[in-house]
Design a protein around this motif. Structure first.
Motif, PDB file in Angstrom:
ATOM      1  N   LYS A   1       0.897  -1.319   0.014  1.00 29.70           N
ATOM      2  CA  LYS A   1      -0.010  -0.010   0.137  1.00 29.70           C
ATOM      3  C   LYS A   1       0.690   1.127   0.099  1.00 29.70           C
ATOM      4  O   LYS A   1       0.688   2.177  -0.670  1.00 29.70           O
ATOM      5  CB  LYS A   1      -0.828  -0.100   1.180  1.00 29.70           C
ATOM      6  CG  LYS A   1      -1.836   1.254   1.239  1.00 29.70           C
ATOM      7  CD  LYS A   1      -2.763   1.104   2.319  1.00 29.70           C
ATOM      8  CE  LYS A   1      -3.867   2.425   2.352  1.00 29.70           C
ATOM      9  NZ  LYS A   1      -4.980   2.106   3.450  1.00 29.70           N
ATOM     10  N   LEU A   2       1.818   1.305   0.743  1.00 27.99           N
ATOM     11  CA  LEU A   2       2.799   2.431   0.886  1.00 27.99           C
ATOM     12  C   LEU A   2       3.737   2.489  -0.424  1.00 27.99           C
ATOM     13  O   LEU A   2       3.478   3.734  -0.985  1.00 27.99           O
ATOM     14  CB  LEU A   2       3.860   2.209   1.910  1.00 27.99           C
ATOM     15  CG  LEU A   2       5.030   3.158   2.106  1.00 27.99           C
ATOM     16  CD1 LEU A   2       4.510   4.678   2.617  1.00 27.99           C
ATOM     17  CD2 LEU A   2       6.000   2.992   3.129  1.00 27.99           C
ATOM     18  N   HIS A   3       3.809   1.512  -1.226  1.00 27.14           N
ATOM     19  CA  HIS A   3       4.452   1.643  -2.444  1.00 27.14           C
ATOM     20  C   HIS A   3       3.461   2.256  -3.344  1.00 27.14           C
ATOM     21  O   HIS A   3       4.018   3.079  -4.226  1.00 27.14           O
ATOM     22  CB  HIS A   3       5.132   0.149  -2.847  1.00 27.14           C
ATOM     23  CG  HIS A   3       5.963   0.283  -4.102  1.00 27.14           C
ATOM     24  ND1 HIS A   3       5.983  -0.754  -4.902  1.00 27.14           N
ATOM     25  CD2 HIS A   3       6.661   1.060  -4.807  1.00 27.14           C
ATOM     26  CE1 HIS A   3       6.543  -0.489  -6.070  1.00 27.14           C
ATOM     27  NE2 HIS A   3       7.086   0.596  -5.766  1.00 27.14           N
ATOM     28  N   GLN A   4       2.578   1.646  -3.493  1.00 26.85           N
ATOM     29  CA  GLN A   4       1.363   2.415  -4.423  1.00 26.85           C
ATOM     30  C   GLN A   4       1.208   3.658  -4.041  1.00 26.85           C
ATOM     31  O   GLN A   4       1.081   4.378  -5.237  1.00 26.85           O
ATOM     32  CB  GLN A   4       0.062   1.388  -4.296  1.00 26.85           C
ATOM     33  CG  GLN A   4       0.123  -0.175  -4.924  1.00 26.85           C
ATOM     34  CD  GLN A   4       0.530  -0.048  -6.464  1.00 26.85           C
ATOM     35  OE1 GLN A   4       1.497  -0.578  -6.708  1.00 26.85           O
ATOM     36  NE2 GLN A   4      -0.426   0.633  -7.248  1.00 26.85           N
ATOM     37  N   GLU A   5       0.830   3.992  -3.070  1.00 28.23           N
ATOM     38  CA  GLU A   5       0.751   5.588  -2.769  1.00 28.23           C
ATOM     39  C   GLU A   5       1.907   6.339  -3.203  1.00 28.23           C
ATOM     40  O   GLU A   5       1.634   7.659  -3.696  1.00 28.23           O
ATOM     41  CB  GLU A   5       0.443   5.837  -1.098  1.00 28.23           C
ATOM     42  CG  GLU A   5      -0.845   5.334  -0.785  1.00 28.23           C
ATOM     43  CD  GLU A   5      -2.003   6.012  -1.249  1.00 28.23           C
ATOM     44  OE1 GLU A   5      -1.837   7.360  -1.531  1.00 28.23           O
ATOM     45  OE2 GLU A   5      -3.194   5.439  -1.526  1.00 28.23           O
ATOM     46  N   MET A   6       3.012   5.854  -2.816  1.00 25.84           N
ATOM     47  CA  MET A   6       4.215   6.609  -3.290  1.00 25.84           C
ATOM     48  C   MET A   6       4.488   6.822  -4.755  1.00 25.84           C
ATOM     49  O   MET A   6       4.869   7.569  -5.425  1.00 25.84           O
ATOM     50  CB  MET A   6       5.684   6.014  -2.507  1.00 25.84           C
ATOM     51  CG  MET A   6       5.632   6.080  -1.240  1.00 25.84           C
ATOM     52  SD  MET A   6       6.924   5.605  -0.440  1.00 25.84           S
ATOM     53  CE  MET A   6       8.060   6.600   0.032  1.00 25.84           C
ATOM     54  N   LYS A   7       4.223   5.654  -5.395  1.00 27.57           N
ATOM     55  CA  LYS A   7       4.258   5.872  -6.773  1.00 27.57           C
ATOM     56  C   LYS A   7       3.226   6.732  -7.703  1.00 27.57           C
ATOM     57  O   LYS A   7       3.653   7.328  -8.519  1.00 27.57           O
ATOM     58  CB  LYS A   7       3.799   4.179  -7.599  1.00 27.57           C
ATOM     59  CG  LYS A   7       5.159   3.499  -7.517  1.00 27.57           C
ATOM     60  CD  LYS A   7       5.018   1.876  -8.238  1.00 27.57           C
ATOM     61  CE  LYS A   7       3.741   1.735  -8.562  1.00 27.57           C
ATOM     62  NZ  LYS A   7       3.627   0.188  -9.094  1.00 27.57           N
ATOM     63  N   GLU A   8       2.128   6.846  -7.041  1.00 26.19           N
ATOM     64  CA  GLU A   8       1.251   7.570  -7.304  1.00 26.19           C
ATOM     65  C   GLU A   8       1.153   9.236  -7.222  1.00 26.19           C
ATOM     66  O   GLU A   8       0.603   9.983  -7.734  1.00 26.19           O
ATOM     67  CB  GLU A   8      -0.365   7.332  -6.649  1.00 26.19           C
ATOM     68  CG  GLU A   8      -0.730   5.847  -7.758  1.00 26.19           C
ATOM     69  CD  GLU A   8      -2.130   5.239  -6.781  1.00 26.19           C
ATOM     70  OE1 GLU A   8      -2.674   6.046  -6.100  1.00 26.19           O
ATOM     71  OE2 GLU A   8      -2.056   4.146  -6.935  1.00 26.19           O
ATOM     72  N   ASN A   9       1.968   9.522  -5.977  1.00 28.54           N
ATOM     73  CA  ASN A   9       2.420  10.963  -5.864  1.00 28.54           C
ATOM     74  C   ASN A   9       3.667  11.171  -6.238  1.00 28.54           C
ATOM     75  O   ASN A   9       4.676  11.318  -6.069  1.00 28.54           O
ATOM     76  CB  ASN A   9       2.036  11.149  -4.184  1.00 28.54           C
ATOM     77  CG  ASN A   9       0.579  10.866  -3.902  1.00 28.54           C
ATOM     78  OD1 ASN A   9      -0.058  11.252  -4.559  1.00 28.54           O
ATOM     79  ND2 ASN A   9       0.362  10.002  -2.954  1.00 28.54           N
TER      80      ASN A   9
END
Length: 150
Positions: A142-150
């Motif tokens: 989840k953290l990785h996904q959020e970081m990729k999107e921002n």
């Protein structure tokens, strides 16, 4: 459970950032120790990882991913080509376009080192319950996904 941005304390964010930084440094150091068994440098390993993950690419594309000058990446590729870890391939449509292709020996090194890194983590996780490991994995994804999107 969703955390409201207002209820997230600065101290907690600072602690998470610090732990991620320390974990990253330890994984990086262990990875470098594992590379001592092979005739490649850490930057060469990173280049091989990019090629393994994203497939063939130009020197310019690899330079951008590694945040290196094209001349530095060219030197890196030259040394890895001599070790038969990768090869340059001329484009079929435009012969001026040269793509870098990962060879079997490069793939073998990546697989070996990643396997050793995973073994190291598996040894660390001996003290964790299955639920803790699954929860950690879910949170990291989840953290990785959020970081990729921002």
């Amino acid at each position: 459970m969703t955390t409201n941005q207002n209820s997230l304390s600065d101290d907690l964010v600072a602690s998470i950032e610090k732990e991620l930084r320390f974990i990253s440094a330890i994984v990086k150091q262990k990875g470098r120790e594992m590379l001592n068994e092979y005739s490649i440098t850490p930057p060469q390993f990173i280049a091989l990882q990019w090629l393994n993950e994203d497939g063939d690419m130009t020197i310019g594309e690899l330079s951008n991913k590694m945040f290196l000058a094209c001349s530095t990446t060219t030197d890196l590729v030259d040394r890895m080509e001599k070790k038969q870890l990768l090869q340059r391939i001329k484009g079929e449509k435009d012969r001026r376009v040269i793509r870098i292709h990962l060879l079997e020996e490069g793939k073998r090194i990546i697989d070996d080192v990643i396997g050793k890194r995973q073994g190291y983590l598996k040894d660390i996780f001996v003290e964790y319950s299955d639920d803790e490991i699954v929860s950690l994995n879910r949170s990291l994804i989840k953290l990785h996904q959020e970081m990729k999107e921002n």
